[in-house]
Write a protein that holds these residues in place. Structure first.
Motif, PDB file in Angstrom:
ATOM      1  N   ARG A  86     -31.286 -35.584  69.022  1.00  0.00           N
ATOM      2  CA  ARG A  86     -31.147 -35.026  70.250  1.00  0.00           C
ATOM      3  C   ARG A  86     -32.053 -33.725  70.290  1.00  0.00           C
ATOM      4  NH1 ARG A  86     -26.086 -37.140  69.677  1.00  0.00           N
ATOM      5  NH2 ARG A  86     -25.540 -38.690  70.892  1.00  0.00           N
ATOM      6  N   PRO A  87     -32.512 -33.267  71.559  1.00  0.00           N
ATOM      7  CA  PRO A  87     -32.865 -31.929  71.633  1.00  0.00           C
ATOM      8  C   PRO A  87     -32.233 -30.761  70.803  1.00  0.00           C
ATOM      9  CG  PRO A  87     -33.207 -33.040  73.520  1.00  0.00           C
ATOM     10  CD  PRO A  87     -32.324 -33.911  72.615  1.00  0.00           C
ATOM     11  N   THR A  88     -31.010 -31.051  70.972  1.00  0.00           N
ATOM     12  CA  THR A  88     -30.010 -29.797  70.445  1.00  0.00           C
ATOM     13  C   THR A  88     -29.437 -29.845  68.943  1.00  0.00           C
ATOM     14  OG1 THR A  88     -28.206 -31.229  71.358  1.00  0.00           O
ATOM     15  CG2 THR A  88     -28.973 -29.318  72.873  1.00  0.00           C
ATOM     16  N   SER A  89     -30.360 -31.098  68.366  1.00  0.00           N
ATOM     17  CA  SER A  89     -29.788 -31.371  67.248  1.00  0.00           C
ATOM     18  C   SER A  89     -30.436 -30.377  66.045  1.00  0.00           C
ATOM     19  CB  SER A  89     -30.175 -32.846  66.693  1.00  0.00           C
ATOM     20  OG  SER A  89     -29.454 -33.770  67.346  1.00  0.00           O
ATOM     21  N   TYR A  90     -29.677 -29.779  65.287  1.00  0.00           N
ATOM     22  CA  TYR A  90     -30.169 -28.715  64.319  1.00  0.00           C
ATOM     23  C   TYR A  90     -30.765 -29.769  63.126  1.00  0.00           C
ATOM     24  CZ  TYR A  90     -28.662 -24.751  66.469  1.00  0.00           C
ATOM     25  OH  TYR A  90     -28.479 -23.312  67.349  1.00  0.00           O
ATOM     26  N   GLU A  91     -31.899 -29.231  62.391  1.00  0.00           N
ATOM     27  CA  GLU A  91     -32.751 -30.279  61.587  1.00  0.00           C
ATOM     28  C   GLU A  91     -32.650 -29.116  60.308  1.00  0.00           C
ATOM     29  OE1 GLU A  91     -33.391 -33.141  61.441  1.00  0.00           O
ATOM     30  OE2 GLU A  91     -33.617 -33.808  63.494  1.00  0.00           O
ATOM     31  N   ASN A  92     -32.376 -29.631  59.095  1.00  0.00           N
ATOM     32  CA  ASN A  92     -32.746 -28.782  58.037  1.00  0.00           C
ATOM     33  C   ASN A  92     -34.318 -28.876  57.913  1.00  0.00           C
ATOM     34  OD1 ASN A  92     -33.270 -27.779  55.304  1.00  0.00           O
ATOM     35  ND2 ASN A  92     -31.428 -28.828  54.564  1.00  0.00           N
ATOM     36  N   VAL A  93     -35.032 -27.618  58.200  1.00  0.00           N
ATOM     37  CA  VAL A  93     -36.341 -27.648  58.107  1.00  0.00           C
ATOM     38  C   VAL A  93     -37.042 -27.561  56.548  1.00  0.00           C
ATOM     39  CG1 VAL A  93     -36.479 -26.934  60.255  1.00  0.00           C
ATOM     40  CG2 VAL A  93     -36.598 -25.119  58.475  1.00  0.00           C
ATOM     41  N   LYS A  94     -36.005 -27.390  55.686  1.00  0.00           N
ATOM     42  CA  LYS A  94     -36.369 -27.263  54.191  1.00  0.00           C
ATOM     43  C   LYS A  94     -37.366 -26.225  53.894  1.00  0.00           C
ATOM     44  CE  LYS A  94     -34.650 -29.794  52.010  1.00  0.00           C
ATOM     45  NZ  LYS A  94     -33.187 -29.722  51.162  1.00  0.00           N
ATOM     46  N   SER A  95     -38.634 -26.331  53.263  1.00  0.00           N
ATOM     47  CA  SER A  95     -39.655 -25.294  53.142  1.00  0.00           C
ATOM     48  C   SER A  95     -40.519 -24.855  54.199  1.00  0.00           C
ATOM     49  CB  SER A  95     -40.391 -25.773  51.937  1.00  0.00           C
ATOM     50  OG  SER A  95     -39.728 -25.590  50.712  1.00  0.00           O
ATOM     51  N   ALA A  96     -40.234 -25.386  55.323  1.00  0.00           N
ATOM     52  CA  ALA A  96     -40.682 -24.811  56.409  1.00  0.00           C
ATOM     53  C   ALA A  96     -40.228 -23.501  56.695  1.00  0.00           C
ATOM     54  CB  ALA A  96     -40.771 -25.466  57.933  1.00  0.00           C
ATOM     55  N   SER A  97     -39.164 -22.987  56.265  1.00  0.00           N
ATOM     56  CA  SER A  97     -38.331 -22.070  56.334  1.00  0.00           C
ATOM     57  C   SER A  97     -39.215 -20.678  55.845  1.00  0.00           C
ATOM     58  CB  SER A  97     -37.264 -21.958  55.393  1.00  0.00           C
ATOM     59  OG  SER A  97     -36.247 -23.014  55.663  1.00  0.00           O
ATOM     60  N   ARG A 118     -26.272 -19.412  51.920  1.00  0.00           N
ATOM     61  CA  ARG A 118     -26.326 -18.185  51.122  1.00  0.00           C
ATOM     62  C   ARG A 118     -26.111 -18.540  49.711  1.00  0.00           C
ATOM     63  NH1 ARG A 118     -23.410 -13.360  54.412  1.00  0.00           N
ATOM     64  NH2 ARG A 118     -22.124 -14.851  55.431  1.00  0.00           N
ATOM     65  N   ASP A 119     -26.520 -17.511  48.998  1.00  0.00           N
ATOM     66  CA  ASP A 119     -26.400 -17.620  47.412  1.00  0.00           C
ATOM     67  C   ASP A 119     -24.946 -16.926  46.872  1.00  0.00           C
ATOM     68  OD1 ASP A 119     -26.720 -14.871  47.270  1.00  0.00           O
ATOM     69  OD2 ASP A 119     -28.681 -14.839  46.311  1.00  0.00           O
ATOM     70  N   PRO A 120     -24.670 -16.981  45.958  1.00  0.00           N
ATOM     71  CA  PRO A 120     -23.171 -16.378  45.734  1.00  0.00           C
ATOM     72  C   PRO A 120     -23.122 -15.160  45.930  1.00  0.00           C
ATOM     73  CG  PRO A 120     -23.801 -17.772  43.803  1.00  0.00           C
ATOM     74  CD  PRO A 120     -25.030 -17.803  44.591  1.00  0.00           C
ATOM     75  N   GLN A 121     -24.088 -14.223  45.972  1.00  0.00           N
ATOM     76  CA  GLN A 121     -23.964 -12.759  46.428  1.00  0.00           C
ATOM     77  C   GLN A 121     -24.088 -12.381  47.961  1.00  0.00           C
ATOM     78  OE1 GLN A 121     -25.664 -13.758  43.600  1.00  0.00           O
ATOM     79  NE2 GLN A 121     -23.604 -13.245  42.595  1.00  0.00           N
ATOM     80  N   GLY A 122     -24.176 -13.882  48.695  1.00  0.00           N
ATOM     81  CA  GLY A 122     -24.270 -13.568  50.158  1.00  0.00           C
ATOM     82  C   GLY A 122     -25.864 -13.440  50.808  1.00  0.00           C
ATOM     83  N   VAL A 123     -26.766 -13.486  49.763  1.00  0.00           N
ATOM     84  CA  VAL A 123     -28.244 -13.369  50.204  1.00  0.00           C
ATOM     85  C   VAL A 123     -28.577 -14.812  50.854  1.00  0.00           C
ATOM     86  CG1 VAL A 123     -30.567 -13.210  49.634  1.00  0.00           C
ATOM     87  CG2 VAL A 123     -28.908 -11.952  48.498  1.00  0.00           C
ATOM     88  N   TYR A 124     -28.862 -14.933  52.165  1.00  0.00           N
ATOM     89  CA  TYR A 124     -29.484 -16.116  52.986  1.00  0.00           C
ATOM     90  C   TYR A 124     -30.467 -16.767  52.099  1.00  0.00           C
ATOM     91  CZ  TYR A 124     -26.167 -15.459  57.025  1.00  0.00           C
ATOM     92  OH  TYR A 124     -25.135 -15.594  57.532  1.00  0.00           O
ATOM     93  N   PHE A 125     -30.449 -18.039  52.114  1.00  0.00           N
ATOM     94  CA  PHE A 125     -31.353 -18.696  51.201  1.00  0.00           C
ATOM     95  C   PHE A 125     -32.643 -18.581  51.719  1.00  0.00           C
ATOM     96  CE2 PHE A 125     -31.519 -23.072  48.908  1.00  0.00           C
ATOM     97  CZ  PHE A 125     -32.659 -22.499  48.018  1.00  0.00           C
ATOM     98  N   GLY A 126     -33.610 -17.877  51.112  1.00  0.00           N
ATOM     99  CA  GLY A 126     -34.897 -17.648  51.435  1.00  0.00           C
ATOM    100  C   GLY A 126     -35.969 -18.919  51.245  1.00  0.00           C
ATOM    101  N   GLY A 127     -36.435 -19.514  51.982  1.00  0.00           N
ATOM    102  CA  GLY A 127     -37.477 -20.522  51.740  1.00  0.00           C
ATOM    103  C   GLY A 127     -36.916 -21.824  51.758  1.00  0.00           C
TER     104      GLY A 127
END
Length: 295
Positions: A25-36, A167-176
């Protein structure tokens, strides 16, 4: 195309096609993978514009004590922010060794303490670890975390709310990787770049950063595609196209010559058909959207 979840097309800032498939649906969140990675690049550009970062030529060593250790490879201290943006850092390949990396107790330390694979600044070797280090740097310079910074300087000005992603174990949001966006949010981000970083009357991403991000700076040894700062560069139906690319079929295609943005989302489930599906998806976008509008 059983993997397809959504197809959206906007031209001149107006949505002219919007379809959802297989229960999405329009409100469905998608995992955009490396588009991040394209979003992380935008955040770096904003951070530089706000003087939180000195520029793309700045070395990353001041942000990581691991690189100041006496036993650290001195070549690593030459790695710059631009090397991370263009995947030319020479750091350990986290794609081939993805499992070992994300199962390690400290993702940043893992990246910085493994032997270099090649000299920094040499040809591109696609590596999600580069983008994760950019997220770690954004965390340090923003005084908060990557999600909070992104919500404040990018999402809120666009009138959207970002979902929190892993996030990673130190709390850094997954970059990429693993960023969560709705297709409409992806479309807004694509339109932001189409309009050179401007939305309504507000300059959100510096126009100079959009131009710098879309300048071909290297070429993937694996796909042969040209790459800028977190964006891929190609030509479809005779038109220059810049695109964000995520595993499985998550795309934001920006076609400036047609004032056009195309978004697709797809199932990220592994399958033997994924390579053929990617070709079919590109064919659909090129022949049934860009070519039709361009003619």
């Amino acid at each position: 195309m059983p993997r397809l979840h959504s197809l959206l097309v906007s031209r001149h800032g107006e949505v002219i096609l919007e379809h959802y498939f297989h229960g999405t649906r329009p409100t469905s969140y998608e995992n955009v993978k490396s588009a991040s990675k394209s979003v992380i690049s935008a955040l770096v550009g904003i951070a530089i514009d706000r003087k939180l970062l000195p520029g793309v030529d700045a070395p990353i060593a001041p942000y990581f004590p691991e690189l100041s250790a006496t036993n650290a490879d001195p070549r690593k201290r030459k790695i710059t922010i631009e090397d991370l943006l263009t995947m030319r850092s020479g750091l350990v390949d986290t794609n081939r060794g993805y499992g070992a990396w994300v199962q390690s107790p400290n993702w940043v330390r893992y990246l910085l303490t493994r032997p270099l694979q090649q000299q920094p600044g040499e040809p591109m070797d696609y590596n999600t670890g580069n983008s994760h280090l950019l997220s770690a740097i954004l965390t340090k310079v923003s005084g908060s975390d990557t999600w909070t910074f992104a919500q404040s300087v990018l999402a809120a000005p666009l009138g959207i709310t970002l979902a929190k992603w892993p996030r990673d174990p130190q709390g850094v949001y997954f970059g990429g990787n693993d960023m969560l966006l709705t297709p409409r949010q992806m479309l807004k981000f694509g339109e932001l770049y189409l309009h050179r970083g401007r939305s309504s009357d507000r300059q959100i991403v510096p126009s100079s950063w959009v131009e710098a991000s879309w300048a071909p700076r290297t070429r993937s040894l694996r796909s042969g595609q040209l790459y800028g700062y977190g964006w891929w560069i190609t030509e479809l139906a005779g038109h220059p196209v810049e695109f964000a690319w995520g595993f499985g079929g998550q795309y934001i295609f920006v076609v400036p010559s047609l004032d056009l943005v195309v978004v697709t989302t797809s199932s990220v489930a592994l399958g033997n058909d994924r390579r053929g599906y990617r070709q079919d998806l590109f064919g659909t976008v090129e022949k049934d959207v860009i070519s039709q509008i361009g003619n």
